[in-house]
Motif scaffolding. Structure first.
Motif, PDB file in Angstrom:
ATOM      1  N   ALA A 463      48.406  49.667  36.159  1.00  0.00           N
ATOM      2  CA  ALA A 463      49.534  48.801  36.474  1.00  0.00           C
ATOM      3  C   ALA A 463      48.950  47.525  37.069  1.00  0.00           C
ATOM      4  O   ALA A 463      48.390  47.547  38.172  1.00  0.00           O
ATOM      5  N   VAL A 464      49.035  46.442  36.303  1.00  0.00           N
ATOM      6  CA  VAL A 464      48.363  45.194  36.661  1.00  0.00           C
ATOM      7  C   VAL A 464      49.379  44.206  37.213  1.00  0.00           C
ATOM      8  O   VAL A 464      50.420  43.956  36.580  1.00  0.00           O
ATOM      9  N   CYS A 465      49.085  43.640  38.361  1.00  0.00           N
ATOM     10  CA  CYS A 465      49.924  42.596  38.960  1.00  0.00           C
ATOM     11  C   CYS A 465      49.076  41.347  39.171  1.00  0.00           C
ATOM     12  O   CYS A 465      48.070  41.387  39.893  1.00  0.00           O
ATOM     13  N   LEU A 466      49.452  40.267  38.511  1.00  0.00           N
ATOM     14  CA  LEU A 466      48.790  38.972  38.712  1.00  0.00           C
ATOM     15  C   LEU A 466      49.762  38.066  39.448  1.00  0.00           C
ATOM     16  O   LEU A 466      50.827  37.729  38.927  1.00  0.00           O
ATOM     17  N   ALA A 628      35.715  32.471  44.998  1.00  0.00           N
ATOM     18  CA  ALA A 628      36.009  31.040  45.152  1.00  0.00           C
ATOM     19  C   ALA A 628      35.522  30.306  43.902  1.00  0.00           C
ATOM     20  O   ALA A 628      34.579  29.508  43.950  1.00  0.00           O
ATOM     21  N   PRO A 629      36.160  30.543  42.743  1.00  0.00           N
ATOM     22  CA  PRO A 629      35.694  29.907  41.499  1.00  0.00           C
ATOM     23  C   PRO A 629      36.189  28.469  41.404  1.00  0.00           C
ATOM     24  O   PRO A 629      37.173  28.084  42.037  1.00  0.00           O
ATOM     25  N   SER A 630      35.498  27.679  40.607  1.00  0.00           N
ATOM     26  CA  SER A 630      36.028  26.365  40.263  1.00  0.00           C
ATOM     27  C   SER A 630      37.169  26.555  39.284  1.00  0.00           C
ATOM     28  O   SER A 630      37.300  27.609  38.652  1.00  0.00           O
ATOM     29  N   ALA A 631      38.017  25.532  39.131  1.00  0.00           N
ATOM     30  CA  ALA A 631      39.195  25.669  38.276  1.00  0.00           C
ATOM     31  C   ALA A 631      38.808  26.003  36.840  1.00  0.00           C
ATOM     32  O   ALA A 631      39.477  26.809  36.175  1.00  0.00           O
ATOM     33  N   ASP A 632      37.725  25.420  36.340  1.00  0.00           N
ATOM     34  CA  ASP A 632      37.362  25.650  34.940  1.00  0.00           C
ATOM     35  C   ASP A 632      36.764  27.031  34.700  1.00  0.00           C
ATOM     36  O   ASP A 632      36.582  27.438  33.548  1.00  0.00           O
ATOM     37  N   ARG A 633      36.458  27.766  35.776  1.00  0.00           N
ATOM     38  CA  ARG A 633      35.910  29.122  35.610  1.00  0.00           C
ATOM     39  C   ARG A 633      36.854  30.197  36.146  1.00  0.00           C
ATOM     40  O   ARG A 633      36.482  31.358  36.245  1.00  0.00           O
ATOM     41  N   LEU A 634      38.082  29.800  36.485  1.00  0.00           N
ATOM     42  CA  LEU A 634      39.035  30.759  37.032  1.00  0.00           C
ATOM     43  C   LEU A 634      39.303  31.884  36.042  1.00  0.00           C
ATOM     44  O   LEU A 634      39.276  33.067  36.407  1.00  0.00           O
ATOM     45  N   GLY A 635      39.594  31.528  34.767  1.00  0.00           N
ATOM     46  CA  GLY A 635      39.876  32.560  33.775  1.00  0.00           C
ATOM     47  C   GLY A 635      38.730  33.524  33.617  1.00  0.00           C
ATOM     48  O   GLY A 635      38.927  34.741  33.500  1.00  0.00           O
ATOM     49  N   GLU A 636      37.510  33.001  33.617  1.00  0.00           N
ATOM     50  CA  GLU A 636      36.337  33.860  33.494  1.00  0.00           C
ATOM     51  C   GLU A 636      36.270  34.867  34.636  1.00  0.00           C
ATOM     52  O   GLU A 636      36.030  36.063  34.415  1.00  0.00           O
ATOM     53  N   TYR A 637      36.506  34.411  35.851  1.00  0.00           N
ATOM     54  CA  TYR A 637      36.431  35.303  37.023  1.00  0.00           C
ATOM     55  C   TYR A 637      37.511  36.375  36.968  1.00  0.00           C
ATOM     56  O   TYR A 637      37.248  37.563  37.203  1.00  0.00           O
ATOM     57  N   VAL A 638      38.763  35.964  36.683  1.00  0.00           N
ATOM     58  CA  VAL A 638      39.879  36.909  36.707  1.00  0.00           C
ATOM     59  C   VAL A 638      39.728  37.953  35.610  1.00  0.00           C
ATOM     60  O   VAL A 638      39.853  39.164  35.856  1.00  0.00           O
ATOM     61  N   VAL A 639      39.444  37.516  34.386  1.00  0.00           N
ATOM     62  CA  VAL A 639      39.321  38.453  33.267  1.00  0.00           C
ATOM     63  C   VAL A 639      38.127  39.385  33.465  1.00  0.00           C
ATOM     64  O   VAL A 639      38.214  40.593  33.220  1.00  0.00           O
ATOM     65  N   ASN A 640      37.017  38.832  33.925  1.00  0.00           N
ATOM     66  CA  ASN A 640      35.838  39.666  34.140  1.00  0.00           C
ATOM     67  C   ASN A 640      36.100  40.699  35.228  1.00  0.00           C
ATOM     68  O   ASN A 640      35.675  41.864  35.121  1.00  0.00           O
ATOM     69  N   ASP A 641      36.809  40.299  36.272  1.00  0.00           N
ATOM     70  CA  ASP A 641      37.113  41.248  37.344  1.00  0.00           C
ATOM     71  C   ASP A 641      38.046  42.345  36.850  1.00  0.00           C
ATOM     72  O   ASP A 641      37.893  43.522  37.203  1.00  0.00           O
ATOM     73  N   PHE A 642      39.015  41.979  36.010  1.00  0.00           N
ATOM     74  CA  PHE A 642      39.905  42.986  35.455  1.00  0.00           C
ATOM     75  C   PHE A 642      39.139  43.967  34.565  1.00  0.00           C
ATOM     76  O   PHE A 642      39.340  45.182  34.650  1.00  0.00           O
ATOM     77  N   LEU A 643      38.251  43.436  33.712  1.00  0.00           N
ATOM     78  CA  LEU A 643      37.462  44.310  32.859  1.00  0.00           C
ATOM     79  C   LEU A 643      36.576  45.238  33.677  1.00  0.00           C
ATOM     80  O   LEU A 643      36.383  46.411  33.332  1.00  0.00           O
ATOM     81  N   ARG A 644      36.024  44.722  34.776  1.00  0.00           N
ATOM     82  CA  ARG A 644      35.187  45.563  35.639  1.00  0.00           C
ATOM     83  C   ARG A 644      36.011  46.716  36.202  1.00  0.00           C
ATOM     84  O   ARG A 644      35.568  47.874  36.224  1.00  0.00           O
TER      85      ARG A 644
END
Length: 649
Positions: A463-466, A628-644
């Motif tokens: 159950a994912v909440c963003l 604390a990602p930069s704006a251009d790497r936000l998607g990378e951080y969020v998706v990678n964390d979800f996959l982890r």
């Protein structure tokens, strides 16, 4: 034997070219939409720029630039008083030739004639009018004066009917009589049309008789009226653009010439009819031109007519009026101004606009252009591809895997297929069922009841909440587009890779609300004060409670500490600096998340000290992590964390 020759296709776009991939156009629009533009504004910007993957096709901005350049060239190279200047020169020449003939003659008649020439008014039109009855002594002067009359006749008629100057190049009474008959027939045809008695056969009969006088080859009376009205209006603008003295002289010459040719009444009748049919045209607005080389009246009217057409085309190409569409642009005007290549470029842009709607990416609802769910899914897939492209290969995991085991490991048993099953089809069992059922002719025909699927082990669901900050500060810091793109990417990832998961996206500003996937792309930030994470956590908690057997995943994207909370009466309360009550209520919801075994990972988009202290406290209470990602790497951080998190489960 028949010989064939092959060469490059020249007549427009390649008819064998592959179909246009409109998805790249949607991706180009997506960047602007995610940054806060409406679909309509994003489409307009795309059409103005043109597509990067089609560099040989010009966008509206380039077409507009070339139209403006053509207008500038016309203005700088057009001088309107050429006919008047040439008429003056011929008049002076005729008078000079007459004086030369009279000078040696000592008679009183010669002196009387010289006195009459001396008394001629300075106004060219009045001088020509007085000389109409003059008995020229000099044959050369008489010929020059006839040349002047011929010039005026040809130029004035050419100013009203394009190409008439060439038709009257050789003075011929029969030619003038044909012109008079044509104008009479034309006026009669217009009168019958006004009475509702005109037919296409009447027009075709008229064109068979006089088609050589209309080089633009109109197809019907409406086109003919449009062409004549535009030229007549340009002739009126020519007079309005001259000085008062020039206007008076030229108008006088025109009136005299038409009266002498027996066309004054017919021309007046035609002018009244054209004005009544096309009052929308600019009939008396002066045009500013600054050319050095004088132009004949017909050419000057043609230049003014082209300037008017270019002005209308420029307004259409700007597309800055309500309800503007590319279909409003006159293709014939584009062809006249920019040639066949301009028409091809316009058609390519129209195809983009048309195909985005035909292929189901855009729709018009109550006059408003909207993205369809199909377009939102495409933007999510594009956002997800961009995120994956930025991930290091060592951390890519299995997100690109598309084998049959995606729903879990096979158990070895099968069961009948049910609608909605995602398990792989057991082909052997399915065919055996068809054979056992059998048919009279011995052929194997499969029915729905024959299909069986291979059972798989149950795969854990999440159950994912963003929770996404919608406050105005997100727009001010330039992180709003990245937040929306991240939400779309996560939604696309869960829908495609983890369909068993239940994802909920919650936006929060002074209060929180659940965001549906279809509204993510067009979502705008809230012009309100308040970052109500307390309300967002309440909504997320209810989502987790509805899925007690699912693995809880909570992701928070924000650029500020909580400054608002939801009171008991359901009204949000904002305070800055944050009140103690706001912080306590928010942290209480964090503690509830901890008791639900939900790990909260916070993605911090600002380096504010208060925000850092708050998220550190959240991490201490919950055990989650802070990024604390930069704006251009936000998607990378969020998706990678979800996959982890999903690999861990």
């Amino acid at each position: 034997m028949t010989a064939y020759r092959y060469g490059e296709y020249q007549d427009g776009p390649d008819p064998l070219a592959p179909p246009y991939d409109v998805r790249s156009a949607l991706d180009e629009m997506g960047d602007a939409i995610l940054s806060g533009s409406t679909p309509l504004d994003a489409l307009r910007d795309l059409l103005k720029r043109g597509l990067p993957d089609a560099p040989d096709r010009r966008g509206l901005e380039e077409l507009l630039r070339q139209v403006r350049q053509r207008r500038r060239e016309l203005r700088e190279n057009t001088r309107l008083d050429g006919t008047l200047e040439r008429a003056r020169a011929l008049l002076d020449k005729a008078i000079g030739q007459e004086r030369a003939e009279l000078f040696p003659d000592p008679s009183d008649d010669a002196r009387f004639r010289e006195a009459a020439l001396d008394a001629l008014p300075s106004d060219t039109a009045r001088a020509v009018q007085e000389l109409d009855a003059y008995d020229w002594r000099s044959a050369a002067a008489r010929q020059t004066f006839e040349e002047l009359r011929d010039l005026l006749r040809r130029e004035i008629l050419d100013s009203q009917f394009r190409g008439m100057k060439e038709a009257l190049a050789n003075p011929d009474p029969e030619a003038m009589e044909r012109v008079r008959q044509m104008m009479s027939d034309l006026n009669d045809m217009l009168d019958r049309d006004a009475q509702g008695q005109h037919t296409q056969e009447d027009f075709e009969s008229f064109m068979r008789k006089y088609g050589d006088m209309f080089p633009e080859n109109p197809r019907n009376l409406e086109e003919l009226v449009d062409q004549l009205a535009r030229r007549a209006a340009a002739a009126q603008r020519l007079l309005a653009s001259l000085t008062p003295q020039q206007r008076e002289e030229l108008a006088g010459l025109m009136a005299q010439t038409l009266e002498r040719a027996g066309l004054a009444d017919q021309m007046r009748r035609l002018g009244d009819s054209l004005y009544a049919r096309r009052p929308d045209l600019s009939w008396s607005s002066p045009e500013r031109v600054s050319g050095d080389d004088p132009m004949g009246m017909g050419d000057a009217v043609g230049a003014l007519q082209e300037l008017a057409d270019l002005s209308e085309l420029e307004a259409a190409l700007r597309q800055d009026y309500p309800g503007a569409r590319l279909d409003d642009i006159d293709e014939a005007a584009v062809r006249r101004a920019l040639g066949r290549s301009g028409v091809d470029d316009l058609e390519a842009l129209r195809r983009i606009e048309r195909e985005l709607e035909n292929q189901g990416y855009l729709r018009r609802h109550r006059g408003k252009l909207e993205l369809t769910p199909k377009a939102v899914r495409r933007l999510g897939e594009t956002a997800l591809r961009r995120v994956f492209a930025s991930l290091d290969s060592s951390r890519r995991g299995d997100h690109d895997q598309r084998d049959a085991g995606a729903a879990g490991e096979l158990t070895g048993s099968t069961r009948p297929w049910r609608f909605g099953d995602e398990q792989p089809i057991d082909v052997v069992r399915t065919v055996i069922n068809g054979v056992r059922r059998g048919t009279a002719d011995g052929r194997v025909r499969l029915s729905v009841d024959d299909f069986e699927v291979s059972e798989t082990e149950r795969r854990s669901a999440a159950a994912v909440c963003l929770l996404v900050d919608l406050s105005y500060s997100m727009a001010l810091r330039g992180t709003w587009a990245a937040a929306k793109q991240t939400a779309l990417a996560l939604q696309a990832l869960v829908a495609s890779k983890f369909p068993q998961d239940s994802v909920q996206i919650v936006g929060f500003s002074n209060y929180a609300r659940v965001l549906q996937p279809d509204e993510l792309a067009g979502l705008e930030w809230d012009m309100v004060q308040g970052t109500n994470l307390h309300h967002a956590l309440l909504i997320a908690g209810r989502h987790l409670d509805r899925h007690p057997d699912f693995e809880p995943v909570v992701l928070v994207v924000t650029d500020g500490e909580p400054t608002a909370h939801l009171m008991r009466n359901g009204v949000p309360r904002f305070e800055w600096p944050p009140s103690r009550e706001t912080l306590e209520l928010t942290l209480a919801e964090v503690d509830k998340m901890t008791r639900r075994r939900a790990t909260m990972n916070v993605f911090m988009l600002a380096a504010d000290e208060r925000l850092r202290e708050f998220v550190d406290e959240v991490a201490r209470r919950n055990g989650g992590r802070v990024f604390a990602p930069s704006a251009d790497r936000l998607g990378e951080y969020v998706v990678n964390d979800f996959l982890r998190a999903r690999r861990r489960t």
